[in-house]
Design a protein around this motif. Structure first.
Motif, PDB file in Angstrom:
ATOM      1  N   THR A  83       0.954  -0.768   0.461  1.00 22.81           N
ATOM      2  CA  THR A  83       0.226  -0.270   0.035  1.00 22.81           C
ATOM      3  C   THR A  83       0.603   1.250   0.016  1.00 22.81           C
ATOM      4  N   GLY A  84       0.769   2.308  -0.637  1.00 26.68           N
ATOM      5  CA  GLY A  84       0.960   3.145  -0.575  1.00 26.68           C
ATOM      6  C   GLY A  84       1.012   4.186  -1.980  1.00 26.68           C
ATOM      7  N   SER A  85       1.740   5.404  -2.286  1.00 30.29           N
ATOM      8  CA  SER A  85       1.968   5.596  -4.074  1.00 30.29           C
ATOM      9  C   SER A  85       3.162   7.159  -3.151  1.00 30.29           C
ATOM     10  N   GLY A  86       2.931   8.080  -3.471  1.00 28.25           N
ATOM     11  CA  GLY A  86       4.012   9.061  -3.395  1.00 28.25           C
ATOM     12  C   GLY A  86       3.856  10.776  -3.551  1.00 28.25           C
ATOM     13  N   ASN A  87       4.734  11.180  -4.220  1.00 30.28           N
ATOM     14  CA  ASN A  87       4.842  12.945  -4.602  1.00 30.28           C
ATOM     15  C   ASN A  87       4.835  12.789  -6.076  1.00 30.28           C
ATOM     16  N   TYR A  88       4.255  13.367  -6.203  1.00 30.84           N
ATOM     17  CA  TYR A  88       3.811  14.214  -7.876  1.00 30.84           C
ATOM     18  C   TYR A  88       4.285  15.644  -7.391  1.00 30.84           C
ATOM     19  N   ASP A  89       5.009  15.363  -9.017  1.00 33.20           N
ATOM     20  CA  ASP A  89       5.251  17.324  -9.239  1.00 33.20           C
ATOM     21  C   ASP A  89       5.863  17.839  -9.992  1.00 33.20           C
TER      22      ASP A  89
ATOM     23  N   ASP B 150       3.883   4.037  -7.009  1.00 32.65           N
ATOM     24  CA  ASP B 150       4.069   5.602  -8.382  1.00 32.65           C
ATOM     25  C   ASP B 150       4.750   5.911  -6.981  1.00 32.65           C
ATOM     26  N   SER B 151       6.051   6.662  -6.766  1.00 33.19           N
ATOM     27  CA  SER B 151       6.306   7.840  -6.498  1.00 33.19           C
ATOM     28  C   SER B 151       7.490   8.961  -6.607  1.00 33.19           C
ATOM     29  N   THR B 152       7.130   9.983  -6.132  1.00 33.58           N
ATOM     30  CA  THR B 152       8.197  10.888  -6.824  1.00 33.58           C
ATOM     31  C   THR B 152       8.605  10.980  -8.277  1.00 33.58           C
ATOM     32  N   LEU B 153       6.993  11.277  -8.739  1.00 38.05           N
ATOM     33  CA  LEU B 153       7.685  11.349  -9.859  1.00 38.05           C
ATOM     34  C   LEU B 153       7.488  13.272 -10.489  1.00 38.05           C
ATOM     35  N   VAL B 154       8.543  13.513 -11.199  1.00 39.15           N
ATOM     36  CA  VAL B 154       8.668  15.490 -11.884  1.00 39.15           C
ATOM     37  C   VAL B 154       9.173  15.403 -12.335  1.00 39.15           C
ATOM     38  N   ALA B 155       7.722  16.353 -13.565  1.00 43.80           N
ATOM     39  CA  ALA B 155       7.933  17.029 -14.583  1.00 43.80           C
ATOM     40  C   ALA B 155       7.741  17.971 -14.435  1.00 43.80           C
ATOM     41  N   SER B 156       8.541  19.325 -15.774  1.00 41.87           N
ATOM     42  CA  SER B 156       8.788  20.225 -15.876  1.00 41.87           C
ATOM     43  C   SER B 156       8.509  20.928 -17.313  1.00 41.87           C
ATOM     44  N   ILE B 157       7.611  21.745 -17.685  1.00 41.71           N
ATOM     45  CA  ILE B 157       7.535  22.362 -19.384  1.00 41.71           C
ATOM     46  C   ILE B 157       7.942  23.145 -19.105  1.00 41.71           C
ATOM     47  N   GLU B 158       8.692  23.600 -19.889  1.00 41.32           N
ATOM     48  CA  GLU B 158       9.259  25.079 -20.327  1.00 41.32           C
ATOM     49  C   GLU B 158       9.017  25.572 -21.380  1.00 41.32           C
ATOM     50  N   GLN B 159       7.894  26.441 -22.417  1.00 39.08           N
ATOM     51  CA  GLN B 159       8.194  27.264 -23.600  1.00 39.08           C
ATOM     52  C   GLN B 159       7.828  28.545 -23.390  1.00 39.08           C
ATOM     53  N   ILE B 160       9.321  28.879 -23.589  1.00 39.74           N
ATOM     54  CA  ILE B 160       9.428  30.752 -23.478  1.00 39.74           C
ATOM     55  C   ILE B 160       8.593  31.429 -24.290  1.00 39.74           C
ATOM     56  N   ALA B 161       9.039  30.937 -25.537  1.00 33.98           N
ATOM     57  CA  ALA B 161       8.174  31.727 -26.374  1.00 33.98           C
ATOM     58  C   ALA B 161       8.511  31.540 -27.908  1.00 33.98           C
ATOM     59  N   GLY B 162       7.810  32.174 -29.108  1.00 33.83           N
ATOM     60  CA  GLY B 162       7.532  31.127 -29.744  1.00 33.83           C
ATOM     61  C   GLY B 162       5.745  30.659 -29.996  1.00 33.83           C
ATOM     62  N   ASN B 163       5.296  29.921 -31.502  1.00 36.64           N
ATOM     63  CA  ASN B 163       3.942  29.615 -31.940  1.00 36.64           C
ATOM     64  C   ASN B 163       4.135  28.252 -32.006  1.00 36.64           C
TER      65      ASN B 163
END
Length: 362
Positions: free
Chosen positions: A134-140, A163-176
């Motif tokens: 039992t148990g899962s984790g942390n999502y960011d 499932d535990s400690t999943l880290v995801a980051s998306i940066e789309q700074i400029a453009g089309n």
């Protein structure tokens, strides 16, 4: 707490807590401008369940934000969502669901500025209460978009109990018209995408479906793209794989598949129309690729599909019309290819067996 200023703003907040000890539900909405819409639904149930915090700030014209958070006992954990939108016609959707014996911490942050951007975060965990583990984790999950018609999607979690400690980051700074997607399951996976330019596409997948031998644990993937019309795909399954892709220029294409353990792939493409494919099926394989110029192509395949490997390949290509194909099926093979400053070079290396080594310099 709702603050609205301007014309035709709409806000709907529904908060429900139930059961033995359910937790605190907090929602804060600030809207300023024309035609903004915000819908927040937070539900918690018993055992206890946990606390939820949703914050939405919208300024501009035609923004739309929907936050749905749900937790179901045993306990469940803490869920937090933060959405900031500045500009016109932006869309942000955050869905966070926890169900089971104990789930952990969920964090979702969406920052959008510009026009017609869409950010989506889905975080879902379902625990089978009748199972032993039992148990899962942390999502960011974090999305930052500034530009026009950008699309960013993050999917984290599954019905797995581990499932535990999943880290995801998306940066789309400029453009089309940039598009980025990160899909994560299992444990200790980290994915990062950064795109600057127009019509770029990037995808990172880290889950057990990518590998035939087990879960995806401890994988790291980085996609960096600057320019126009670039495409990058990273697929990781199993244990402790590392992939780094950097593409600077226009219409470059890169694919990295890692389906074993402790594999490392480094891909850098500078220029126009570069094409690269790295496939690592096995253990402890290393591939480094560096292409500069026009119409370069490189294909690297390492491993024999049985979970063995320790192959190593290094390819450096510069200027025009270079081609390099390396296939290593065995153990402890090494291939090094360097092609620079000469027109129309071609190199093909195929090694099968143990302890082979090939070096080509043109």
């Amino acid at each position: 707490d709702v603050n609205q200023s301007g014309d035709d703003n709409g806000s709907t907040i529904s908060q429900t807590a139930s059961g033995f000890v359910s937790g605190g539900l907090f929602a804060d909405v600030n809207q300023s401008g024309n035609g903004n819409d915000s819908d927040i639904t937070q539900t918690a149930s018993g055992d206890p369940s946990g606390g939820m915090l949703a914050t939405v700030n919208q300024s501009g014209d035609g923004n739309d934000s929907t936050v749905t958070q749900s937790a179901d006992g045993d306990p469940s954990g803490l869920l937090g969502a933060n959405v900031n939108q500045y500009g016109s016609d932006n869309n942000a959707f955050v869905t966070q669901t926890a169900d089971g014996d104990w789930s952990g911490l969920f964090g979702a942050d969406v920052q959008q500025g510009g026009s017609d951007n869409t950010g989506t975060v889905n975080q879902v965990v379902t625990i089978d209460n009748n199972s032993f583990a039992t148990g899962s984790g942390n999502y960011d999950a974090s999305i930052l978009q500034n530009g026009t018609n950008g699309t960013a999607t993050i999917n984290q979690g599954s019905d797995s109990m581990n499932d535990s400690t999943l880290v995801a980051s998306i940066e789309q700074i400029a453009g089309n018209l940039n598009m980025a997607t990160i899909t994560q399951q299992d444990n200790e996976n980290d994915g990062f995408i950064k795109q600057d330019g127009d019509n770029n596409t990037s995808s990172i997948t880290q889950d057990s479906d990518g590998g035939a031998l087990g879960n995806a644990i401890g994988n790291t993937a980085v996609n960096l793209q600057t320019g126009n019309g670039n495409s990058s795909v990273i697929n990781q399954g199993q244990l402790s794989n590392n992939a780094f892709v950097e593409q600077i220029g226009n219409t470059n294409t890169s694919t990295v598949d890692q389906l074993g353990d402790t594999n490392d792939a480094q891909v850098r493409q500078l220029g126009t129309d570069g094409r690269s494919m790295v496939s690592q099926d096995g253990n402890s394989q290393y591939a480094e690729l560096n292409q500069s110029g026009v119409n370069n192509e490189s294909n690297i395949t390492q491993g024999n599909g049985t979970g063995t490997g320790s192959n190593s390949a290094v390819v450096t290509q510069s200027t025009d019309d270079n081609l390099s194909n390396i296939m290593q099926n065995g153990t402890s093979n090494t291939a090094i290819v360097n092609q620079t400053d000469t027109f129309g070079n071609v190199s093909n290396i195929s090694q099968t067996g143990t302890g082979n080594m090939a070096t080509v310099n043109q």
